[in-house]
Write a protein that holds these residues in place. Structure first.
Motif, PDB file in Angstrom:
ATOM      1  N   MET A  32       0.844  -1.188   0.000  1.00  0.00           N
ATOM      2  CA  MET A  32       0.000   0.000   0.000  1.00  0.00           C
ATOM      3  C   MET A  32       0.880   1.239   0.000  1.00  0.00           C
ATOM      4  N   LEU A  78      -2.414   4.892   1.915  1.00  0.00           N
ATOM      5  CA  LEU A  78      -2.540   4.612   3.340  1.00  0.00           C
ATOM      6  C   LEU A  78      -3.282   5.745   4.024  1.00  0.00           C
ATOM      7  N   ALA A 113      -6.823   5.542   3.240  1.00  0.00           N
ATOM      8  CA  ALA A 113      -7.465   4.422   3.936  1.00  0.00           C
ATOM      9  C   ALA A 113      -7.761   4.784   5.381  1.00  0.00           C
ATOM     10  N   LEU A 114      -6.795   5.459   6.028  1.00  0.00           N
ATOM     11  CA  LEU A 114      -6.989   5.834   7.424  1.00  0.00           C
ATOM     12  C   LEU A 114      -8.150   6.808   7.568  1.00  0.00           C
ATOM     13  N   LEU A 127      -8.320  -5.956   7.958  1.00  0.00           N
ATOM     14  CA  LEU A 127      -7.992  -4.603   7.493  1.00  0.00           C
ATOM     15  C   LEU A 127      -6.955  -3.972   8.426  1.00  0.00           C
ATOM     16  N   GLY A 128      -7.134  -4.177   9.712  1.00  0.00           N
ATOM     17  CA  GLY A 128      -6.154  -3.680  10.682  1.00  0.00           C
ATOM     18  C   GLY A 128      -4.785  -4.306  10.475  1.00  0.00           C
ATOM     19  N   SER A 184      -3.631  -5.431   7.667  1.00  0.00           N
ATOM     20  CA  SER A 184      -3.092  -4.882   6.426  1.00  0.00           C
ATOM     21  C   SER A 184      -2.491  -3.501   6.653  1.00  0.00           C
ATOM     22  N   ILE A 185      -3.209  -2.655   7.394  1.00  0.00           N
ATOM     23  CA  ILE A 185      -2.688  -1.316   7.690  1.00  0.00           C
ATOM     24  C   ILE A 185      -1.413  -1.424   8.523  1.00  0.00           C
ATOM     25  N   SER A 187       1.483  -2.290   6.415  1.00  0.00           N
ATOM     26  CA  SER A 187       1.862  -1.198   5.523  1.00  0.00           C
ATOM     27  C   SER A 187       2.688  -0.135   6.233  1.00  0.00           C
ATOM     28  N   VAL A 188       2.630  -0.076   7.564  1.00  0.00           N
ATOM     29  CA  VAL A 188       3.414   0.932   8.293  1.00  0.00           C
ATOM     30  C   VAL A 188       4.601   0.324   9.029  1.00  0.00           C
ATOM     31  N   LEU A 232      -5.623   7.642  14.327  1.00  0.00           N
ATOM     32  CA  LEU A 232      -6.677   6.801  13.766  1.00  0.00           C
ATOM     33  C   LEU A 232      -8.001   7.030  14.486  1.00  0.00           C
TER      34      LEU A 232
END
Length: 237
Positions: free
Chosen positions: A1, A6, A9-10, A42-43, A45-46, A49-50, A67
């Motif tokens: 992502m 990102l 998405a947030l 989803l959490g 995945s996020i 990504s970070v 968030l």
């Protein structure tokens, strides 16, 4: 992502406000329904990504606040328009720091050799055949992971070895596989500059990522011609 995605998405998670507040009230996530599990994924995945930011526990709390403020429509503590453009620079700095530390630790492992280019080569199983040249086509099985351990590619999972020109892949592979012999297996720890550099390979490989490969050399040239030809999943760009 990508980092712009990102951010979107947030901010776009505001539609899940009710679920987030309900989970907070219960004190922990309750994965009872398919939607619950999808939101949890989803959490995950996020979070992945970070990972490149290598956040400390205190910084994770700051991220959670950002968030939560987005989900609850609270007044932001900072302007996203001002600090959003700084994502990339922070990711680069953190990624380089994490990568350098990983390379230093990998170089200390028994049997590991740091090559002049900066890559770390470690033989896992000695081969008995010939070694390829950069101009050869090789047949391999391989597995690639980030320094976090997240796997981004695997010929083993596809149940299909890859066959490709050795000078057509990332420099780390071109250099490292030439040190192998047919039948051997090695670990290649690749600095970002010998892999995908500042660009990365979205969405699976963040910018400035040090990569770890386990490579098994199965054949050179015409050896193993019965194996379907396939480009490696992460070819040199």
């Amino acid at each position: 992502m990508r980092f712009g995605m990102l951010a979107a998405a947030l901010l776009g998670l505001a539609g899940m406000q009710a679920q987030a507040q309900g989970a907070a009230a219960q004190g922990q996530a309750q994965l009872k329904t398919d939607d619950d599990k999808t939101i949890y994924a989803l959490g995950l995945s996020i979070g992945r990504s970070v990972k490149v930011f290598d956040l400390s526990p205190a910084e994770i709390e700051i991220l959670k606040k950002g968030l939560t403020d987005s989900l609850t429509n609270a007044k932001p503590a900072v302007e996203l328009e001002t600090y959003g453009p700084k994502f990339q620079a922070l990711a680069k700095a953190r990624g380089e720091k994490v990568g350098q530390k990983y390379l230093e630790e990998a170089a200390k492992e028994k049997g590991a050799v740091k090559l002049p280019s900066g890559m770390i080569y470690k033989e896992l199983k000695a081969g008995t055949g010939a070694s390829p040249k950069a101009t050869d086509t090789v047949k391999v099985n391989y597995r690639g992971t980030l320094t976090s351990g997240v796997e981004f590619d695997s010929s083993y999972k596809r149940n299909e070895p890859a066959e490709f020109p050795l000078n057509g892949v990332i420099p780390c592979w071109t250099e490292g596989v030439q040190k192998m012999k047919v039948g051997g297996k090695a670990q290649l720890v690749c600095p970002a500059k010998l892999a995908y550099g500042e660009q990365g390979s979205p969405p699976t490989i963040p910018p400035n990522s040090t990569l770890v490969f386990e490579v098994e050399l199965l054949g050179i040239g015409g050896q193993g011609a019965d194996v379907p030809r396939a480009q490696p999943a992460q070819p040199k760009k």
